[in-house]
Motif scaffolding. Structure first.
Motif, PDB file in Angstrom:
ATOM      1  N   THR A  15      -4.462  -1.302  -3.335  1.00 40.34           N
ATOM      2  CA  THR A  15      -4.938  -0.570  -2.159  1.00 40.34           C
ATOM      3  C   THR A  15      -6.089   0.360  -2.521  1.00 40.34           C
ATOM      4  O   THR A  15      -7.120   0.393  -1.832  1.00 40.34           O
ATOM      5  N   SER A  19      -9.959  -0.214  -1.388  1.00 42.07           N
ATOM      6  CA  SER A  19     -10.509   0.861  -0.571  1.00 42.07           C
ATOM      7  C   SER A  19     -11.756   1.455  -1.216  1.00 42.07           C
ATOM      8  O   SER A  19     -12.786   1.635  -0.559  1.00 42.07           O
ATOM      9  N   LEU A 113      -8.572   0.999  11.171  1.00 41.94           N
ATOM     10  CA  LEU A 113      -7.179   1.281  11.494  1.00 41.94           C
ATOM     11  C   LEU A 113      -7.112   2.494  12.417  1.00 41.94           C
ATOM     12  O   LEU A 113      -7.943   3.400  12.333  1.00 41.94           O
ATOM     13  N   GLN A 117      -1.692   4.010  12.323  1.00 42.67           N
ATOM     14  CA  GLN A 117      -1.593   2.906  11.358  1.00 42.67           C
ATOM     15  C   GLN A 117      -1.910   3.392   9.949  1.00 42.67           C
ATOM     16  O   GLN A 117      -1.258   2.994   8.977  1.00 42.67           O
ATOM     17  N   THR A 118      -2.904   4.253   9.847  1.00 41.24           N
ATOM     18  CA  THR A 118      -3.266   4.801   8.541  1.00 41.24           C
ATOM     19  C   THR A 118      -2.139   5.654   7.975  1.00 41.24           C
ATOM     20  O   THR A 118      -1.822   5.592   6.781  1.00 41.24           O
ATOM     21  N   LYS A 121       0.503   3.418   6.671  1.00 39.30           N
ATOM     22  CA  LYS A 121       0.116   2.856   5.369  1.00 39.30           C
ATOM     23  C   LYS A 121       0.427   3.834   4.245  1.00 39.30           C
ATOM     24  O   LYS A 121       0.970   3.453   3.197  1.00 39.30           O
ATOM     25  N   ASN A 122       0.105   5.106   4.481  1.00 34.99           N
ATOM     26  CA  ASN A 122       0.346   6.105   3.437  1.00 34.99           C
ATOM     27  C   ASN A 122       1.833   6.397   3.244  1.00 34.99           C
ATOM     28  O   ASN A 122       2.251   6.797   2.147  1.00 34.99           O
TER      29      ASN A 122
END
Length: 406
Positions: A15, A19, A113, A117-118, A121-122
């Protein structure tokens, strides 16, 4: 536990590496995202530091991700990895709740995103980073500190090279609507229904018409309302707009030209320091010599430049100019609305992008060449990253085998 730690390490490492890599491919785009963060948190005094901060963020994410994937200096890298994921989790929670900006920019311009959503993800990355951190002492100690730092340095140099190439030559890959090969649509896509309502009120025997945004106070008596229907044209890309100094729209002139050289300047002051205006004057003369249309567009009026170099500067939105060409003073070659090629400002002196050379080339061939060249550049870059990973693996395996034999 070892398998769980390995899975978590791959998830976090991949990731961060992806990124950071996507941010490296568009350092100016990353700086725009950082600038939005500064504005959202009231840190406007740091706007001039947006670009270096964006580059630092991209480098940090990329190197931490590579280090996690290749198990380079795990015991050291686990610390900043956990700290960053923790900060990102808190930051994205704030973004999800209060929504100060629409897009976090985690994956640059490639993947968009929502803030929720972000944050989700985290929430997945955080426990993975915790596992990697807790398991860091169990990582193998190769006793090859210099070798591991050497591989990290190699990846650092690759990352710096990507930024330099993107800023100084041309983008390796783009995810904007104005990438090479894109057809800029500004024609009318159709019509949408539009309604307007007029409200008639009376006071002291006098009647007056009001709009919904301008209703009178309670001393007026409502009489009637009239609603009218109209069709409003919808533009395919309303942001793609250029005007001359007289306020006349010259977008159609740019779009309909068979051979158009468009030079974009989103920061006129910086362009003055780096000789961009001299380049613009030279290109204008070269374009006129071969019958090619030429437009230089800036984010604000620059009468002093026009007086000095004798050409008119068109006006356009700053963000549009930055999206068209990430390089301040970079040029775009277009034909009937199709973006055929673009280069950064430092590369404009090259023979390959001279108006005379472009004029003699077939546009279809030029477009195919540019698209193939971009794919080759990206393939070479990816192969370099993979090759370094294989060399690292073979080096440490060979060292371990030699130690066991001895």
């Amino acid at each position: 536990m070892r398998i769980t730690a390995s899975i978590c390490r791959v998830i976090v490492g991949l990731t961060f590496a992806v990124s950071g890599f996507l941010k490296l491919l568009a350092p100016v785009g990353t700086s725009l995202i950082v600038s939005e963060y500064f504005g959202a948190f009231g840190l406007d005094f740091l706007q001039n530091a947006a670009f270096p901060c964006g580059v630092l963020l991209a480098l940090t994410e990329f190197l931490l991700g590579i280090s996690a994937l290749l198990r380079l200096k795990e015991r050291i890298m686990a610390w900043p990895l956990l700290i960053l994921v923790s900060i990102f989790t808190l930051l994205t929670l704030y973004l999800a709740v209060f929504n100060p900006i629409a897009d976090c920019g985690c994956f640059g311009e490639a993947v968009h995103l929502t803030n929720w959503q972000t944050f989700g993800k985290n929430l997945i990355l955080l426990p993975c980073a915790v596992v990697v951190f807790l398991y860091r002492e169990a990582s193998p100690n190769h006793k090859r500190g210099l070798a591991e730092w050497g591989f990290i340095l190699f990846y650092f140099l690759i990352a710096v090279g990507v930024i330099h190439y993107t800023r100084g030559v041309r983008p390796i890959v783009e995810f904007t609507p104005y990438k090479v090969g894109a057809v800029v649509e500004t024609a009318q896509e159709g019509e949408q229904d539009a309604y307007s309502t007029r409200f008639i009120y009376e006071k002291d025997g006098a009647r007056q018409v009001f709009t919904l945004d301008n209703l009178p106070d309670s001393t007026w008596a409502f009489v009637d309302a009239e609603t009218t229907h109209s069709s409003m044209a919808q533009s395919a890309d309303s942001d793609f707009c250029f005007e001359n100094n007289s306020g006349e729209n010259i977008t159609d002139y740019i779009m309909e030209s068979g051979d158009m050289m468009l030079l974009t300047v989103y920061d006129p002051e910086s362009a003055l320091r780096h000789g961009v205006w001299e380049t613009a004057a030279r290109l204008k003369d070269e374009c006129e010599a071969v019958g090619m249309d030429f437009v230089v567009a800036a984010s604000r009026s620059v009468p002093e430049i026009e007086a000095q170099y004798g050409f008119e500067v068109a006006l356009a939105d700053r963000k549009l100019l930055m999206t068209l060409n990430r390089s301040n003073g970079g040029a775009i070659y277009m034909s009937e609305g199709v973006i055929l090629s673009k280069v950064a400002a430092p590369a404009l002196a090259g023979e390959r992008f001279s108006p005379q050379t472009l004029k003699t080339q077939d546009n279809d061939v030029l477009l195919i060449y540019r698209l193939v060249r971009q794919r080759i550049d990206l393939l070479v870059l990816v192969l370099m990253l993979i090759f370094a990973a294989l060399v690292k693996d073979l080096t440490f395996r060979f060292g371990k085998s030699s130690k066991q034999v001895s």
